[in-house]
Each structure stands twice: as structure tokens, then as C-alpha cells.
Design a protein around this motif. Sequence first.
Motif, PDB file in Angstrom:
ATOM      1  N   ASP A  37      24.614   8.555 -32.507  1.00  0.00           N
ATOM      2  CA  ASP A  37      25.596   9.322 -33.287  1.00  0.00           C
ATOM      3  C   ASP A  37      25.612  10.786 -32.865  1.00  0.00           C
ATOM      4  OD1 ASP A  37      23.139  10.129 -34.242  1.00  0.00           O
ATOM      5  OD2 ASP A  37      23.740  10.133 -36.352  1.00  0.00           O
ATOM      6  N   GLY A  38      25.288  11.031 -31.610  1.00  0.00           N
ATOM      7  CA  GLY A  38      25.119  12.409 -31.151  1.00  0.00           C
ATOM      8  C   GLY A  38      26.400  13.164 -30.866  1.00  0.00           C
ATOM      9  N   VAL A  39      27.434  12.459 -30.411  1.00  0.00           N
ATOM     10  CA  VAL A  39      28.649  13.133 -29.931  1.00  0.00           C
ATOM     11  C   VAL A  39      29.882  12.439 -30.511  1.00  0.00           C
ATOM     12  CG1 VAL A  39      29.989  13.764 -27.875  1.00  0.00           C
ATOM     13  CG2 VAL A  39      27.483  13.840 -27.800  1.00  0.00           C
ATOM     14  N   ALA A  40      30.888  13.225 -30.806  1.00  0.00           N
ATOM     15  CA  ALA A  40      32.191  12.694 -31.227  1.00  0.00           C
ATOM     16  C   ALA A  40      33.262  13.305 -30.345  1.00  0.00           C
ATOM     17  CB  ALA A  40      32.464  13.012 -32.700  1.00  0.00           C
ATOM     18  N   VAL A  41      34.112  12.477 -29.797  1.00  0.00           N
ATOM     19  CA  VAL A  41      35.192  12.956 -28.930  1.00  0.00           C
ATOM     20  C   VAL A  41      36.532  12.545 -29.514  1.00  0.00           C
ATOM     21  CG1 VAL A  41      36.245  12.855 -26.646  1.00  0.00           C
ATOM     22  CG2 VAL A  41      33.757  12.879 -26.856  1.00  0.00           C
ATOM     23  N   VAL A  42      37.398  13.534 -29.707  1.00  0.00           N
ATOM     24  CA  VAL A  42      38.781  13.255 -30.078  1.00  0.00           C
ATOM     25  C   VAL A  42      39.580  13.140 -28.787  1.00  0.00           C
ATOM     26  CG1 VAL A  42      40.843  14.103 -31.250  1.00  0.00           C
ATOM     27  CG2 VAL A  42      38.594  14.466 -32.282  1.00  0.00           C
ATOM     28  N   GLY A  43      40.198  11.989 -28.574  1.00  0.00           N
ATOM     29  CA  GLY A  43      40.997  11.759 -27.381  1.00  0.00           C
ATOM     30  C   GLY A  43      42.479  11.839 -27.704  1.00  0.00           C
ATOM     31  N   ILE A  44      43.221  12.598 -26.916  1.00  0.00           N
ATOM     32  CA  ILE A  44      44.660  12.757 -27.106  1.00  0.00           C
ATOM     33  C   ILE A  44      45.355  12.343 -25.818  1.00  0.00           C
ATOM     34  CG2 ILE A  44      46.528  14.346 -27.670  1.00  0.00           C
ATOM     35  CD1 ILE A  44      44.473  16.156 -29.018  1.00  0.00           C
ATOM     36  N   LEU A  45      46.251  11.391 -25.921  1.00  0.00           N
ATOM     37  CA  LEU A  45      47.008  10.924 -24.760  1.00  0.00           C
ATOM     38  C   LEU A  45      48.197  11.837 -24.514  1.00  0.00           C
ATOM     39  CD1 LEU A  45      46.888   7.183 -25.810  1.00  0.00           C
ATOM     40  CD2 LEU A  45      45.596   8.203 -23.918  1.00  0.00           C
ATOM     41  N   LEU A  46      48.507  12.088 -23.245  1.00  0.00           N
ATOM     42  CA  LEU A  46      49.629  12.942 -22.858  1.00  0.00           C
ATOM     43  C   LEU A  46      50.650  12.110 -22.099  1.00  0.00           C
ATOM     44  CD1 LEU A  46      47.213  14.970 -23.316  1.00  0.00           C
ATOM     45  CD2 LEU A  46      48.291  16.419 -21.594  1.00  0.00           C
ATOM     46  N   LYS A  47      51.892  12.157 -22.541  1.00  0.00           N
ATOM     47  CA  LYS A  47      52.960  11.454 -21.828  1.00  0.00           C
ATOM     48  C   LYS A  47      54.035  12.450 -21.402  1.00  0.00           C
ATOM     49  CE  LYS A  47      55.968  10.155 -25.734  1.00  0.00           C
ATOM     50  NZ  LYS A  47      56.633   9.028 -26.424  1.00  0.00           N
ATOM     51  N   VAL A  48      54.669  12.146 -20.287  1.00  0.00           N
ATOM     52  CA  VAL A  48      55.741  13.012 -19.799  1.00  0.00           C
ATOM     53  C   VAL A  48      57.007  12.692 -20.569  1.00  0.00           C
ATOM     54  CG1 VAL A  48      57.196  13.562 -17.818  1.00  0.00           C
ATOM     55  CG2 VAL A  48      54.729  13.285 -17.521  1.00  0.00           C
ATOM     56  N   GLY A  49      57.638  13.751 -21.121  1.00  0.00           N
ATOM     57  CA  GLY A  49      58.841  13.555 -21.920  1.00  0.00           C
ATOM     58  C   GLY A  49      59.762  14.754 -21.843  1.00  0.00           C
ATOM     59  N   LYS A  50      60.835  14.681 -22.626  1.00  0.00           N
ATOM     60  CA  LYS A  50      61.864  15.724 -22.592  1.00  0.00           C
ATOM     61  C   LYS A  50      61.585  16.871 -23.553  1.00  0.00           C
ATOM     62  CE  LYS A  50      65.476  12.452 -21.194  1.00  0.00           C
ATOM     63  NZ  LYS A  50      66.789  11.837 -21.554  1.00  0.00           N
ATOM     64  N   THR A  51      60.636  16.662 -24.485  1.00  0.00           N
ATOM     65  CA  THR A  51      60.326  17.724 -25.452  1.00  0.00           C
ATOM     66  C   THR A  51      58.838  18.057 -25.376  1.00  0.00           C
ATOM     67  OG1 THR A  51      60.029  16.040 -27.178  1.00  0.00           O
ATOM     68  CG2 THR A  51      62.192  17.108 -27.020  1.00  0.00           C
ATOM     69  N   PRO A  52      58.422  18.710 -24.293  1.00  0.00           N
ATOM     70  CA  PRO A  52      56.997  19.006 -24.111  1.00  0.00           C
ATOM     71  C   PRO A  52      56.451  19.911 -25.216  1.00  0.00           C
ATOM     72  CG  PRO A  52      58.325  20.242 -22.542  1.00  0.00           C
ATOM     73  CD  PRO A  52      59.244  19.250 -23.203  1.00  0.00           C
ATOM     74  N   LYS A  53      55.203  19.685 -25.536  1.00  0.00           N
ATOM     75  CA  LYS A  53      54.545  20.461 -26.586  1.00  0.00           C
ATOM     76  C   LYS A  53      54.310  21.879 -26.084  1.00  0.00           C
ATOM     77  CE  LYS A  53      50.930  19.755 -30.057  1.00  0.00           C
ATOM     78  NZ  LYS A  53      51.892  19.633 -31.152  1.00  0.00           N
ATOM     79  N   PRO A  54      54.911  22.879 -26.714  1.00  0.00           N
ATOM     80  CA  PRO A  54      54.799  24.251 -26.199  1.00  0.00           C
ATOM     81  C   PRO A  54      53.371  24.786 -26.240  1.00  0.00           C
ATOM     82  CG  PRO A  54      55.865  24.234 -28.363  1.00  0.00           C
ATOM     83  CD  PRO A  54      55.778  22.805 -27.911  1.00  0.00           C
ATOM     84  N   GLU A  55      52.549  24.211 -27.118  1.00  0.00           N
ATOM     85  CA  GLU A  55      51.180  24.715 -27.245  1.00  0.00           C
ATOM     86  C   GLU A  55      50.334  24.495 -25.987  1.00  0.00           C
ATOM     87  OE1 GLU A  55      52.855  24.046 -31.269  1.00  0.00           O
ATOM     88  OE2 GLU A  55      52.745  22.856 -29.428  1.00  0.00           O
ATOM     89  N   MET A  56      50.734  23.530 -25.153  1.00  0.00           N
ATOM     90  CA  MET A  56      49.996  23.305 -23.900  1.00  0.00           C
ATOM     91  C   MET A  56      50.138  24.490 -22.952  1.00  0.00           C
ATOM     92  SD  MET A  56      48.125  20.610 -23.501  1.00  0.00           S
ATOM     93  CE  MET A  56      48.055  20.515 -21.710  1.00  0.00           C
ATOM     94  N   LYS A  57      51.159  25.299 -23.196  1.00  0.00           N
ATOM     95  CA  LYS A  57      51.430  26.422 -22.292  1.00  0.00           C
ATOM     96  C   LYS A  57      50.242  27.363 -22.198  1.00  0.00           C
ATOM     97  CE  LYS A  57      54.613  30.324 -21.648  1.00  0.00           C
ATOM     98  NZ  LYS A  57      55.756  31.077 -22.218  1.00  0.00           N
ATOM     99  N   ARG A  58      49.530  27.558 -23.308  1.00  0.00           N
ATOM    100  CA  ARG A  58      48.412  28.511 -23.324  1.00  0.00           C
ATOM    101  C   ARG A  58      47.341  28.142 -22.300  1.00  0.00           C
ATOM    102  NH1 ARG A  58      44.870  31.751 -26.388  1.00  0.00           N
ATOM    103  NH2 ARG A  58      43.840  32.831 -24.666  1.00  0.00           N
ATOM    104  N   ILE A  59      47.052  26.854 -22.187  1.00  0.00           N
ATOM    105  CA  ILE A  59      46.061  26.404 -21.208  1.00  0.00           C
ATOM    106  C   ILE A  59      46.634  26.493 -19.797  1.00  0.00           C
ATOM    107  CG2 ILE A  59      44.764  24.404 -20.366  1.00  0.00           C
ATOM    108  CD1 ILE A  59      44.410  23.536 -23.256  1.00  0.00           C
ATOM    109  N   LEU A  60      47.842  26.016 -19.636  1.00  0.00           N
ATOM    110  CA  LEU A  60      48.414  25.913 -18.285  1.00  0.00           C
ATOM    111  C   LEU A  60      48.718  27.268 -17.659  1.00  0.00           C
ATOM    112  CD1 LEU A  60      50.718  22.862 -18.984  1.00  0.00           C
ATOM    113  CD2 LEU A  60      48.608  22.882 -17.664  1.00  0.00           C
ATOM    114  N   GLU A  61      48.980  28.275 -18.495  1.00  0.00           N
ATOM    115  CA  GLU A  61      49.283  29.585 -17.915  1.00  0.00           C
ATOM    116  C   GLU A  61      48.038  30.253 -17.327  1.00  0.00           C
ATOM    117  OE1 GLU A  61      51.025  31.766 -21.084  1.00  0.00           O
ATOM    118  OE2 GLU A  61      49.150  32.097 -22.168  1.00  0.00           O
ATOM    119  N   GLU A  62      46.870  29.703 -17.630  1.00  0.00           N
ATOM    120  CA  GLU A  62      45.631  30.241 -17.062  1.00  0.00           C
ATOM    121  C   GLU A  62      45.232  29.557 -15.758  1.00  0.00           C
ATOM    122  OE1 GLU A  62      43.836  32.793 -18.003  1.00  0.00           O
ATOM    123  OE2 GLU A  62      44.994  33.261 -19.797  1.00  0.00           O
ATOM    124  N   ILE A  63      45.966  28.507 -15.399  1.00  0.00           N
ATOM    125  CA  ILE A  63      45.601  27.723 -14.216  1.00  0.00           C
ATOM    126  C   ILE A  63      45.510  28.597 -12.963  1.00  0.00           C
ATOM    127  CG2 ILE A  63      46.419  25.937 -12.633  1.00  0.00           C
ATOM    128  CD1 ILE A  63      45.189  24.790 -15.149  1.00  0.00           C
TER     129      ILE A  63
END
Length: 389
Positions: free
Chosen positions: A266-292
Motif C-alpha cells: 500500500d506504499g504508492v497510489a497513482v492516478v492515471g489519466i488517458l489523453l486522446k487527440v480531439g478538437k477541443t484540447p484541454k487548455p490546462e495542458m498548455k502550462r506543461i507543454l510551454e516549458e518543453i
Amino acid sequence: MRKSVPRSRNVQKLTELLLCVQQDQITGKLKYEDFCSPCTKENVLDNVKPKFDRIARNGLIRGWQRLALHNGVVLQAMRDPFRQTQCLSALLNGGSCESSEAGALKPARPGSSPKIIRADFTPATLLADGKTVQDEPGWGPDRWHENYPMAKGDKQSPIEINSKDVRHDASLAPWHASYDPGAAKTILNNGRTCRVVFDDTFDRSVLRGGPLTGAYRLRQLHLHWGSSDDHGSEHVIDGVKYAAELHMVHWNPKHGNFAGALKQPDGVAVVGILLKVGKTPKPEMKRILEEIDNIKTKGKEAPFQHFDPSILFPKSRDYWTYHGSFTTPPCEECITWILLREPIEVSSDQMAKLRSLSKNGENEPVNPLVDNWRPPQPVKGRIVRASFK
């Protein structure tokens, strides 16, 4: 003011210092003013350990000149990095390592128990040149078990989830996260993924509820993706592969530290979120991607502050849960998975941004960082439960 000391000749000293912390033996006899002053246990944990973790995380430990192991066992560099890794794996699993190479293992005293000190990373994953088994040609996921026996265990991840085999569990509670945006610290390229690191020294960003008992501290998030938009996720849902998968890694503080949590079911818990390509991308991902652009090559790290990762959650909190493992060596079976039913959307351009990362260093030829996912593993009788019908 602490001195700036060359990294290559002080990995051993850092390791020995952490060993002393583990054994509660910080005394004035140790001369580590280069790293901490005064060398109290608290000072070491607050200042030295993050430095050591950063060196290890970025794959910058070179040569394994000498690595101090628990109870006085010292492993010196072997000419064959794969043999070296096999020895370390044996030690990690409580076994012994016999080597014909002179001086490979030196027990400090008879009866020493060769258990490796684990400073928040697995030393066995690093080869003599700072690379990992995953980086070596011909050493893909199908061969990980040769160096990491746990990779053939009975509770490995990821898995394919088939709706017909899932069991609805009405007793599963809703999960909820309480994240402090100030806990976000850095974003980095370690040659295997893009990772955001959070401060987990106390319960400032935690996950509760769902299948969990107690609060789990957020430690990092990272992504897995493919070489094209039609694959890249690690979990597969009813035969469907998604473009990417985001993992938020939390650990159970009742086990003392992250290294201790890795050894507990019971040491670790991982929340997994699937990402799909679509026409209405989640704007919040921008924060991570702009640092690439700031972490294009392996070993690059940049400040990443004032970020609340809960903005990445989909609207629905429905989830599947099962007991599994990390999806990279040594594949410890310590994870309670909370895999969210609803994917979030990204654009094809955003996926291309992830693929612009390189798994090589700054002065090496560009080698696109793609297909960093592990294929589904056998379920082996495990029950996948769902919070929804």
C-alpha cells in the motif's frame, strides 16, 4: 556558505552521508562541510538528499566509482555494466552477488547483509555510463526481467481493462485531491519522460478517498506517449489505445519515506489519466507543454512553480482500480492504481510538442523521445473494480 564541489568525485560521499542519516549516525566526526553545515539529520534531508536525488534522477552518476551499500558492503565499478546491474538487482532482492572480478564486492565484516541503500531511486537502474537498461538497444520491456525479476511478477502494470471482466464495487468511495500550487518545484527531461516534481516533505498536496486508506502525498507527475497519435497510453481500454497517459504519483507517508513506501503493497497510489487527440484540447495542458523548449534534451531541468495539477482532471471522477506496479524497472508491485474513466483531450500539435523532446544529452545527436510506454502485462487473476456501473 557551502562550497561547490565537482559532482563526479563526490557521489560516494553523498551516498555515505545518506547512509549515516539512515542509521542515525550524523556526528561531528564526519567531514561533510562541502554539503551541509552543520551536518544535522534535518539539514541533510532538507538540503543534501534533494541534491543527490537530482543527480540520480538526471542520470548523471558516472562510473560507479564506489557506491556505499547498507551494512558496509561496497560495490566497485565492474567492466561489464550488465553484470554490474545484475549484481545490484540481486542485492536489492536480498540475495548475494558472486563475481570473478577482483574487488567487485567487499563485505566490511563477516556476516554483513548486502542490502542496498535506496536514496529515493533504484541504483540498479543506472548502468556504468549513466544510462539505464531501458536505454540499451535490444533491452526493451520484454527483457527487463533478466535484470529485474519483479518485472515477471504476478501484479505487473499496465494491463488491458475489459469491461466484461470489471466488477462494479458500490463500496468504493469517491476520491479527492487537495493540491497546493506552491508545492510544484521543477520540470525535467530525464531521457525517458517529461516529469514535474513536487515538494512532498509534508502533507501539502495529498490524495484521499477512493480505494485508499489515509492521505497519500503527491511526489511527481509524468507522461507516456507514442510515436504517433494512435498509440502511446500504457493502459488499454477494451482494445483502445490512447495517444498518451499521464501519471500522478503519490506515496503513503506512514512508511516513513518514499523508499520505504516502495517496499509496501500500500506504499504508492497513482492516478492515471488517458489523453486522446480531439478538437477541443484541454487548455490546462498548455502550462506543461510551454516549458518543453526549456528541457529539450536529457538532463535539462527548469523551475516550474505555482502549478495546481488538479486542473488536469477530467469532469468525471469515475475510475477503475486494481493493485499493480510501476511500469519502469524495477517494476515494484506497490501501487494502488486509480485509472480515470474519462480521458482528457489534447491536440495533435500538443502531442507533436511532446515528441520534440530528445532522449539524448545536449551535445549528442537528437534522438526523439517517443514510445516510452510499456505494453500491457498479464492480469493473472487480479480483479479490476469500478466505481461506476
